[in-house]
Scaffold this active site. Structure first.
Site, PDB file in Angstrom:
ATOM      1  CB  CYS A   1     -13.844  22.022  21.994  1.00 18.75           C
ATOM      2  SG  CYS A   1     -14.756  23.510  21.576  1.00 18.75           S
TER       3      CYS A   1
HETATM    4  C1  BEZ Z   1     -11.973  25.704  19.494  1.00 23.48           C
HETATM    5  O1  BEZ Z   1     -12.487  24.920  20.266  1.00 23.48           O
HETATM    6  O2  BEZ Z   1     -10.769  25.703  19.294  1.00 23.48           O
HETATM    7  C2  BEZ Z   1     -12.801  26.695  18.757  1.00 23.48           C
HETATM    8  C3  BEZ Z   1     -14.100  26.393  18.394  1.00 23.48           C
HETATM    9  C4  BEZ Z   1     -14.836  27.317  17.689  1.00 23.48           C
HETATM   10  C5  BEZ Z   1     -14.263  28.542  17.357  1.00 23.48           C
HETATM   11  C6  BEZ Z   1     -12.977  28.853  17.760  1.00 23.48           C
HETATM   12  C7  BEZ Z   1     -12.238  27.916  18.454  1.00 23.48           C
END
Ligand code: BEZ
Length: 212
Positions: free
Chosen positions: A46
């Site tokens: 994210c």
């Molecule tokens: C991420 O943004 O890295 C992420 C968020 C939730 C689950 C897996 C990855």
């Protein structure tokens, strides 16, 4: 929970964000909109997505598209996380991140897929036209970051095909030849598309992109 489908009117909402209260319709005005959810603040993929989105803002602006991100974290959390994104992505997050703590918007737009995760939003994308109808829906899992070049590419296609009687073929990008809409007879297409029409098959007619 209502399912939103292509052509439906995007449901309106008012919700807090990293930039204060936002009403969707007021925020969009006469612009196009891109509403994209991400699973959670302070997560790695994210962080790369939001930083990349910030770097693409000029591209969205050029296309008259207003950006809105969303997660189920608070506005205070977003504010703290934005500092990290700006630092590690060497950018400035310059669009609102909706703070959907009570899942009002996530439920309205079906962004929580319980068999993937019970509480966190998946990576949804809704592209909304100026008439507030939904023109594109994408859903990615948490483990896969989105491709912002593709989002810009698809907006180019949506905007071109909204205003011209054409469709865009596989892997099309802005500037490539386009497909004449199947609803138009070849004899009429030749009058409409003055740059020329190539009839490969009666149902497959190509023409140079009409708006460049
Ligand atoms: C991420 O943004 O890295 C992420 C968020 C939730 C689950 C897996 C990855």
């Amino acid at each position: 929970m209502a399912t939103i489908r292509l052509g439906d009117v995007a449901p309106d909402f008012t919700v807090d964000s990293s930039m204060g209260m936002i009403n969707l319709y007021d925020y969009l005005g006469d612009s196009w909109g891109i509403l994209f959810s991400h699973p959670a603040d302070f997560t790695p993929v994210c962080t790369t997505e939001l930083g990349t989105a910030a770097k693409f803002k000029d591209e969205f602006d050029k296309r008259n598209v207003k950006m809105l991100a969303l997660s189920v974290d608070s506005a205070a959390s977003h504010a703290e996380w934005i500092k990290d994104i700006n630092e590690v992505q060497n950018t400035e997050v310059n669009f609102p991140i909706l703070a959907d703590e009570d899942h009002k918007v996530s439920d309205l737009y079906d962004m929580i897929h319980p068999n993937a995760n019970n509480t966190l939003t998946v990576r949804s994308v809704f592209i909304i036209a100026p008439d507030k109808t939904v023109k594109l829906i994408l859903t990615y899992p948490a483990s896969t970051g989105r491709n912002f070049y593709e989002l810009v590419r698809v907006i180019d296609s949506l905007q071109l095909t909204a205003y011209h009687k054409v469709a865009t073929p596989a892997n099309w990008k802005n500037g490539d030849d386009v497909v004449v809409s199947p609803a138009i007879k070849t004899e009429d297409a030749k009058k409409i598309f003055t740059k020329g029409v190539e009839e490969i098959k009666p149902y497959l007619r190509m023409t140079p992109q009409p708006n460049i």
